[in-house]
Design an enzyme around this catalytic site. Structure first.
Site, PDB file in Angstrom:
ATOM      1  N   ASP A  16      41.436  55.000  26.254  1.00 36.95           N
ATOM      2  CA  ASP A  16      40.972  53.623  26.334  1.00 36.95           C
ATOM      3  C   ASP A  16      42.023  52.637  25.816  1.00 36.95           C
ATOM      4  O   ASP A  16      42.079  51.498  26.264  1.00 36.95           O
ATOM      5  CB  ASP A  16      39.715  53.489  25.457  1.00 36.95           C
ATOM      6  CG  ASP A  16      38.571  52.887  26.242  1.00 36.95           C
ATOM      7  OD1 ASP A  16      38.521  53.143  27.456  1.00 36.95           O
ATOM      8  OD2 ASP A  16      37.756  52.168  25.640  1.00 36.95           O
ATOM      9  N   HIS A  20      38.905  44.778  44.708  1.00 36.80           N
ATOM     10  CA  HIS A  20      39.560  45.697  43.766  1.00 36.80           C
ATOM     11  C   HIS A  20      38.906  47.083  43.796  1.00 36.80           C
ATOM     12  O   HIS A  20      39.576  48.094  43.976  1.00 36.80           O
ATOM     13  CB  HIS A  20      39.500  45.107  42.347  1.00 36.80           C
ATOM     14  CG  HIS A  20      40.141  45.978  41.314  1.00 36.80           C
ATOM     15  ND1 HIS A  20      41.446  45.811  40.912  1.00 36.80           N
ATOM     16  CD2 HIS A  20      39.670  47.046  40.622  1.00 36.80           C
ATOM     17  CE1 HIS A  20      41.748  46.735  40.012  1.00 36.80           C
ATOM     18  NE2 HIS A  20      40.690  47.498  39.814  1.00 36.80           N
TER      19      HIS A  20
HETATM   20 ZN   LIG Z   1      40.522  49.270  38.772  1.00 40.41          ZN
END
Ligand SMILES: [Zn+2]
Length: 615
Positions: free
Chosen positions: A391, A313
């Site tokens: 966030d 990832h």
């Molecule tokens: Zn990521």
């Protein structure tokens, strides 16, 4: 052979990344999370000269910002800052002589921090700012005492810039649309090593870090600690505390193969080296894709490479995210959805289709949970974050829904066409920050136009601008999991089951597939059959502890407390606190909070405060 590889990598470490063409997106996207005025005066290079002072828990020194004038009338350079102590601002037109200039800090916002306005002249080329970070509220920084490290002898510091926290340790235009090259000198206490998100050097105390690719500000990162290096390939290696480095090198020995797999699909890796920094367990995320040096949690050191999809990832971000970047945090799915899709392609290349399918199904389960847990406004890929902390957009939705969208494009157009398209896309937008609209416009012109009949089957607007999933959304399936489903049925009827060859993913599916409410006798039987309270794989342990909390299984309480007071990875701790009754949650959190990074603290603070209000 190993010796040669080590020497070879040392030589490469000394070289900086090759200089790209200075490409940046001239039209600056409007970013509601930055006060900066890059359309008038734009920062193009950041030069840091810093000292890390552990006793005071502060970073102090200066930054020189190179300024490009885009509007002749501009009298101010406007920057982002958060809890910084600004001592002096100066301007220069040659980088040699500086004259003091007036600055003004605006009122501070809880989420955005405060604008820092520095007076400049039409010929100002450089702005120098002397400053220091707040000892108590620098949101990007975590200062660890020696007891919070693996070695227990030296303190540790690391930064986490994404999404808008870099402004708490560097005054700059903190928007992903403003790309900068940067360099840094960092003085550290004797014996401690500084590493950064750039090519690193082996010297302990006097490295000059140079990142000559233009990057968004959230990718400037620093860590300081008792760190050692071990090579794992010609371009790859791990940095970690001495007691962790060999284990980490072993776990991540496939990293070079991952780069080769990704390059075969999406074109050259453009960042020179790819190293991993293994942080102490308080690190709030699985990994952070800081260029040349991914920051990673030690919770993926399972001993059997079962959790290395995390590296796939973070590596994938070298294309989606770091090379082609979301222009604003509303476009975050361009970073994460594309990256999850690429991550799974890398996993399939290295570990086979079976493993990829299992991980896709687990991701799909996460997505279903998140769709249930989030209001419709947060189920939209191109999310509206006006007036909110970015966030709040960082759920599994941009990750898994974004990846599923690309999976549908793959289904309708075929792999060969999508692969060729993505390779061209990364090349075309290399080192640029783009919006959702730019990305989709490019897809329509360069992929959809090739086969309008296939394109007509994909409800793009529904995918990107509507909540939930379109009816056409692919539903990942795994044969291995179908076998596990049969074992779940058998176990529930009290029959013996065969688990000897199960992978971590199969264990996770088994545990997740059991009913949410189990009897005390069933919990006890699970634990005595499979020693789950003693599990050493953190994914399995976290899943088991969640089940223990939900079913009030007291024999796991000690392990729960031990886990929550040592591990700060938000993915694990957030669901555990959410599932606990408020009294138990507050009692454990009181002990655990000091060891969490501000990112995790902020999430859990808000969650527990919200529950108090609703009582
Ligand atoms: Zn990521």
């Amino acid at each position: 052979m190993f010796r040669i590889a080590t020497l070879f990598s040392l030589i490469i470490l000394m070289n900086s990344c090759t200089r790209p063409k200075a490409a940046h997106n001239e039209a600056v996207a409007h970013d509601v999370h930055s006060y900066g005025n890059p359309a008038e005066a734009r920062v193009t290079h950041v030069s840091l000269d810093l000292r890390v002072v552990f006793e005071q828990r502060t970073i102090e020194g200066s930054v020189v910002l190179s300024v490009e004038h885009l509007s002749p009338k501009t009298k101010q350079l406007i920057l982002d800052s958060r809890s910084l102590q600004i001592d002096e601002t100066e301007i220069s037109n040659d980088g040699k002589t500086y004259a003091e200039t007036h600055f003004e800090a605006g009122p501070a916002d809880r989420i955005l921090g405060a604008p820092l306005k520095v007076d400049i002249k039409p010929d100002t080329q450089f702005v120098r700012i002397r400053y220091s970070t707040s000892p108590s509220s620098a949101a990007a920084l975590q200062w660890l005492d020696p007891e919070q490290t693996a070695g227990k002898e030296h303190p540790f510091l690391y930064t986490q810039g994404e999404a808008i926290l870099t402004r708490s340790w560097i005054p700059l235009q903190d928007s992903p649309a403003v790309r900068v090259t940067w360099d840094a000198r960092v003085k550290t206490p004797a014996g401690l090593k500084a590493v950064m998100s750039a090519p690193n050097c082996m010297d302990t105390n006097d490295c000059h870090f140079v990142m000559d690719h233009p990057v968004p500000s959230y990718l400037i990162a620093l860590a300081v600690g008792d760190l050692k290096f071990q090579a794992t390939g010609p371009r790859t290696g791990v940095w970690a505390e001495p007691s962790v480095v060999a284990k980490a090198a072993n776990e991540f020995s496939d990293t070079e193969k991952m780069i080769e797999a990704a390059e075969k699909l999406y074109g050259p890796y453009r960042w020179g080296r790819y190293d991993l920094l293994i942080l102490p367990p308080s690190f709030p995320f699985g990994g952070m894709e800081n260029p040349c040096l991914t920051f990673a949690t030690p919770t993926v050191l399972a001993g059997d490479k079962s959790l290395v999809s995390l590296v796939a990832h973070e590596l994938a971000h070298s294309w989606s995210g770091n090379l082609v970047t979301n222009a604003t945090w509303s476009d975050f799915w361009l970073n994460e959805g594309f990256t999850v899709y690429i991550e799974r392609r890398i996993v399939e290349e290295l570990y086979g289709r079976n493993r990829e399918e299992m991980e896709a199904v687990l991701g799909y389960q996460d997505l279903q949970d998140e769709l249930k847990a989030n209001p419709v406004r947060d189920q939209i890929l191109n999310i509206n974050l006006d007036g909110r902390d970015p966030d709040e957009g960082m759920t599994q939705i941009p990750y898994e829904k974004g990846a599923l969208f690309l999976t549908e494009v793959e289904e309708k157009f075929g792999r060969a066409k999508l692969d060729a398209y993505l390779k061209g896309y990364f090349d075309h937008f290399a080192f640029q920050s783009i919006t959702t609209k730019q990305s989709l416009d490019y897809m329509r012109t360069h992929l959809f136009a090739q086969d309008p009949a296939a394109a007509a089957k994909i409800p793009v607007n529904e995918w990107v601008y509507q909540p939930g999933l379109p009816a056409t959304a692919p539903k990942p399936a795994s044969q291995a999991f179908a076998a596990v489903d049969r074992e779940i049925d058998a176990w529930l009827t009290g029959k013996p089951i065969e688990t000897a060859n199960w992978s971590t993913q199969e264990w996770l599916h088994f545990l997740r597939g059991l009913p949410e409410h189990l009897s005390a006798a069933q919990m006890k039987r699970l634990d005595s059959q499979f020693q789950l309270t003693q599990a050493t794989n953190n994914e399995i342990l976290a899943q088991w502890l969640l089940m223990a909390v939900r079913n009030h299984y007291a024999p796991a309480n000690l392990r729960l407390e031990e886990f929550l007071t040592t591990v700060g990875r938000r993915k694990y701790v957030k669901p555990l606190y959410a599932a606990m009754d408020p009294k138990q949650a507050r009692a454990i959190y009181e002990k655990a909070r000091p060891m969490y990074h501000p990112v995790t603290q902020s999430t859990i603070d808000q969650m527990l405060a919200g529950r108090k209000e609703s009582k």
